[in-house]
Design a protein around this motif. Structure first.
Motif, PDB file in Angstrom:
ATOM      1  N   LEU A 172     -36.223 -34.346  53.291  1.00 24.57           N
ATOM      2  CA  LEU A 172     -36.890 -33.375  54.152  1.00 24.57           C
ATOM      3  C   LEU A 172     -38.343 -33.764  54.417  1.00 24.57           C
ATOM      4  O   LEU A 172     -38.837 -33.636  55.534  1.00 24.57           O
ATOM      5  CB  LEU A 172     -36.829 -31.981  53.526  1.00 24.57           C
ATOM      6  N   ARG A 203     -38.281 -37.199  56.641  1.00 22.22           N
ATOM      7  CA  ARG A 203     -37.587 -37.196  57.929  1.00 22.22           C
ATOM      8  C   ARG A 203     -38.204 -36.269  58.960  1.00 22.22           C
ATOM      9  O   ARG A 203     -37.996 -36.452  60.150  1.00 22.22           O
ATOM     10  CB  ARG A 203     -36.109 -36.810  57.750  1.00 22.22           C
ATOM     11  N   PHE A 204     -38.919 -35.235  58.532  1.00 24.19           N
ATOM     12  CA  PHE A 204     -39.532 -34.340  59.514  1.00 24.19           C
ATOM     13  C   PHE A 204     -40.739 -35.020  60.144  1.00 24.19           C
ATOM     14  O   PHE A 204     -41.521 -35.689  59.470  1.00 24.19           O
ATOM     15  CB  PHE A 204     -39.972 -33.022  58.878  1.00 24.19           C
TER      16      PHE A 204
END
Length: 111
Positions: free
Chosen positions: A44, A47-48
Motif C-alpha cells: 500500500l 504502490r499508491f
C-alpha cells in the motif's frame, strides 16, 4: 461429594504431544499473519502515487456570472471550464474568465 476443581489433572503423553503441535501451529500461523500484514502495508505504501506531486493545481475563477434566479446545487471543474448544476440545467462557464459559455437542459424524468 468430590469436587474436581483444584485436583491435579493427569495428561496422557500422546495428548501432550498433540497440544504441543497445536501450540506450534497457532504460533506459526500468528507469524505468517504478521508477515502478511506487513507485506500488505508495504504494498500500500509503495504502490499508491505521491499525491503531493500530481501536477499543477487548477485555478478557480474569482466569480461566476450566475443568471438571475439560479441556485447552484453542485459544481465541478474541468481543465478549462467550470460546470454548475442548477435544477434541470447545467451551466458551463469559462474557467479563466468566469463567463457563461453554454446552458444544457437536462431531463430528470421527474413529473
Amino acid at each position: 461429594m468430590d469436587d474436581p476443581v483444584g485436583k491435579d489433572f493427569e495428561l496422557n503423553p500422546k495428548d501432550a504431544a498433540g497440544l504441543t503441535l497445536l501450540r506450534r501451529l497457532v504460533t506459526g500461523l500468528l507469524g505468517v499473519m504478521i508477515v502478511g500484514f506487513l507485506v500488505l502495508i508495504g504494498f500500500l505504501v509503495t504502490r499508491f502515487p505521491d499525491f503531493e506531486n500530481t501536477g499543477p493545481a487548477l485555478s478557480w475563477p474569482e466569480a461566476l456570472d450566475l443568471p438571475e434566479g439560479v441556485t447552484p446545487e453542485a459544481v465541478t471543474r474541468g481543465s478549462d471550464w467550470v460546470a454548475v448544476v442548477a435544477g434541470d440545467e447545467i451551466l458551463i462557464f469559462d474557467a479563466a474568465t468566469g463567463a457563461l459559455r453554454q446552458r444544457v437542459a437536462v431531463e430528470t424524468g421527474a413529473n
